[in-house]
Design an enzyme around this catalytic site. Sequence first.
Site, short mmCIF file in Angstrom:
data_model
loop_
_atom_site.label_atom_id
_atom_site.label_comp_id
_atom_site.label_asym_id
_atom_site.label_seq_id
_atom_site.Cartn_x
_atom_site.Cartn_y
_atom_site.Cartn_z
N ASP A 170 0.86 -1.19 0.00
CA ASP A 170 0.00 0.00 0.00
C ASP A 170 0.90 1.23 0.00
OD1 ASP A 170 -1.79 -2.09 0.48
OD2 ASP A 170 -3.03 -0.89 1.84
N LYS A 178 -6.69 3.33 -3.58
CA LYS A 178 -7.13 3.36 -2.19
C LYS A 178 -7.30 4.81 -1.77
CE LYS A 178 -5.20 2.04 2.36
NZ LYS A 178 -4.12 1.29 3.04
N LYS A 215 -10.09 0.23 -2.68
CA LYS A 215 -10.03 0.08 -1.23
C LYS A 215 -10.29 1.41 -0.53
CE LYS A 215 -6.95 -1.21 2.59
NZ LYS A 215 -5.61 -1.70 2.98
#
Lengths: 306, 488, 293
Positions: A143, A206, A242
């Site tokens: 991430d 995300k 996400k």
Amino acid sequence: MVNKTLSGVSDFTSLRIPIDKVGVEERVERFQKRSIKNGSKLEGLKLILNMIDLTTLEGKDTPSKVKQMCYKAQHLHDVHAGLPTVAAVCVYPNFVKLAKESLKGSNVKVASVATAFPSGQAPLSIKLEDTKLALDSGADEIDMVISRGKFLSGDYNFVYDEIAAIKEVCGEARLKVILETGELVTLDNVRLASDIAMYAGADFIKTSTGKISPAATMQVTYVMLTAIRDFMYKTGVQVGMKPAGGISNSKLALQYMVMLYETLGPDWMSNEWFRFGASSLANDVLMQIVKQETGRYQSADYFSID
Amino acid sequence: MAKKTEKEIKNIWTYDPAPESSDHIQLKDKYDLYIDGKWVKPESGKYYDTSNPASTKKIASIAYGNDKDVDKAVRAARKAYKNVWSKMEPSERAKYIFRIARIMQERARELAVIECMDSGKVIREARDVDVPLACNHFFYYAGWADKLEYAFPNQKVESIGVAGQIIPWNFPLLMAAWKIAPALAAGNTVVLKPAETTPLTALKLAEIIHEAGLPAGVVNVVTGFGDTGAAIVNHHDIDKIAFTGSTGVGKLIQRAVAGTNKRVTLELGGKSANIILDDAPLDQAVEGIVNGIFFNQGHVCCAGSRLFVQENVADRVIQMLKARMETLVVGDPLDKNTDIGAINSKEQLATINKYIEIGKKEGADMYQSHINLPKSGYYCAPTLFTNMSQSSVIVKEEIFGPVLTIQTFRTIDEVIQKANNTEYGLAAGVWTSNGARIFNLTTKLKAGVVWANTYNRFDPVSPFGGYKESGFGREGGLHGLKSYVKLS
Amino acid sequence: MERLSVLKTYKLYIGGAFPRTESGRYYELKNGKGENIANVCLASRKDFRNAVVAARKASGGWSERSHFNRSQILYRIAEMMETRRAQFIEELISQGISKSKAEVEVDLSVDRLVYYAGWCDKYTQVLSSVNPVSSPHFNFSTVEPMGVISVISDVKNGLLDLVSVVAPIIAGGNTVVVLAAEQYPLSAITFAEVLNSSDVPGGVVNILTGKRSELLKHMASHMDVNAIAYSGTSGEERKLIEIESVENLKRSCYIDENWNDKGAQGLKFIEMFQEVKTTWHPIENIGGATSSY
């Protein structure tokens, strides 16, 4: 897969898609008005559990906290049979090795934040090292954060190149690109950042680090979902989504599911393509599932808080 | 993306029924006329059935008022006007109207559920749009009652007298509010005739008005059919006619009152253009298209029934629109998840189906969302037509159903010309992110309401009404008061 | 030998030109002594039709002109009328009006034009509103001209009736086709000459002379006319106009005013020929920032 489809895009300004915020809010209101009951609620809740990236990203994280979380990831609520596991745990690179060991034999993936999370204020070389550390420790997913300062100053190529460089070192590991939408301010920016990230090779986009307020909102997530849909339409490449931070109860998570279902459809309705980055969501979902199946309203005292 | 079959999608996730409870709804088996503060039997002794279009089952018997009943109601209204309402302190009048608004709010859910049962509209819209807007209309106009001199400075303001008001079936309670609230605020008394298929909420409103203690005769409700409405229009002692409905009936009314001194406001049909430029926020525009044509089953006079999409984004917009249509839930109006409810009546469904057939015969390409319509009740799948011309019947005539026609254009001048190429002029929509272009279009479109980057929004403070054959006069806002006052 | 005077031919005024009636018909206008003072065009329905075409053509440009410019043009009309004051008075007298009345009428006509010249760039402000809707939208209502207006002039005065109705209509951006009072065609046509020489674009005002009984029905029934203003009509005529207006829902405005009254002017005569347009647009509110101060 780097530079998937970027042929011809030299100036990202030309990618700008206008977004009308009031219209987005109205659309989101419609999702929120869906009433999810009975079977669809139960199915939805189980799906949500299975989509959670159980997360701890704090300076005070300890090995034992990470271990406990990894246990929880596999044993959400053992007194209740038939529950799925969460999708992944999400930790700092330092804890990847430990998490990996703790999750051995399970399907739960280990995601690691990297690239000088959460601010991203470091040179590329350090970001690459950070990423390699996580990967070498066994991370299945990375991430990363984008350089918001560069983005806001209009240096889109910098942002793009950085993502592409990280993607290159990721290899088989899936790359989630955190836009930190709370710092991008406008939805038009969110849309542009989404497009840049996807063109640069993101496997997931995300919303947030969880360190900046506002974190994930339905409005922002909706804009990102439509960007994913358009990217699929243009390139045939499926990208995951996400939302992270701020989604702490079942009702809200179900509204996200409605939004996902009505925007991207069933192809995205699995943890391969959709995740919730959350720390306290799981227990609320568990309580709702048990309530749904027993008809009895639940108390938090009966659900472990790891 | 790999297209799954409908069944596969359903297998993954679907919305279980989430019906709004109707247990608490109290309806009588039989409704009389509300005249002079009392419930009175119709002179003819005749009643007719009002039914639920979602199930076709009868809900209640409704009095069929005739010219004698209308005469009774007009007399009561005249008496109340002369003796009570026009003489009352305006501030007291205001308080009565405020009180009506408050009671409506208290009984909002009940009104919403009844509206759904009687009209086929979905609970989400009745609950979130119709009923709150209706309440707010009373709230808004209540405050005007003692401020009329500010609304019309330098002029002497007087009430008109007895207003005959005839309302349609698409927004039964809301239209009653649009009509009654400004009339009362300005000091007039009212004889209201609801549409024959949707009388219940108007009758409930009469109950509320009664509960509010409004002096007898100030508001009278006479239910019935077209001849009941005609009796109101032709009654010699009516000073003002306010009508919302079809252009055809509007013209009949206008002919009937020719040469009399009756004042008239008409809010009639439309075939409004919704224009999408290539620089529009497309997702929001698609949402605007959906709101424009599928809101209230398309039973909306200002529905954005003629879609114009700039050619270079047309394929994309149509693709997005079709995908969005697949997510629309058609079915039980009382289910909180339903987006498109029942068509108001068998007759209206036949009309819509007739136009769909005409569209097909005209050679247009039809697309309908893949939905299993309920077995009983009157339903129509969301429908769109592409590939037709300005001269196609389905492009020219008001369908009043969930049927959209889509045309493309290349230049702004072209679309302005096409959009204005109609006998109607009620509303229009414009979607672009270019501000200068918005004002070019909104200025040149001949329509009483122009929504830029939005569609089908309503508010008590916002004047509504049309150009050309969409009628005359405005309802809502300061401008809406003007229809109910005499100025000198 | 006395010089033979040159007589003026009174023609119609359509699209900025002075054509004869296409019908070739005329009627004799007589003075108080019963002497023929002019052969006046007896406009036909086709002349009316042509005038509507001209008015429609002029409508876009006139309505989109800056209001300031319209104001200047109306003032120019007043100026040009003032210079022809003597001519108007003389013509009114020849049509049977007393000198004192004629003077008052011409002066009042000029003043009325000046009055409406002043309104051109103000009425929109007065008639418009910003409406505070509850949703996050900017919402405003403003007025727009209706378009092409038929005017059936009153018959009480030779010039004033016509000017008093036409001025507010064109001040508001409409174009008109006027049927002059049958007994006062001369001053109507001279007024056309004034218009023609005062920067009013051709087609904005079109003036016909002829018989009300012949033209009334067509003026009310024409599908491309947006509104009809009529005065001095009988009950029967009124009913006919209202019925004929229904087919395209023409706005029909019966005006009963004593235009000799100095106060017979005002915003309402502009407003009568305006449509209200309400426009909505979303307002974006980011991050809850407020405009507190």
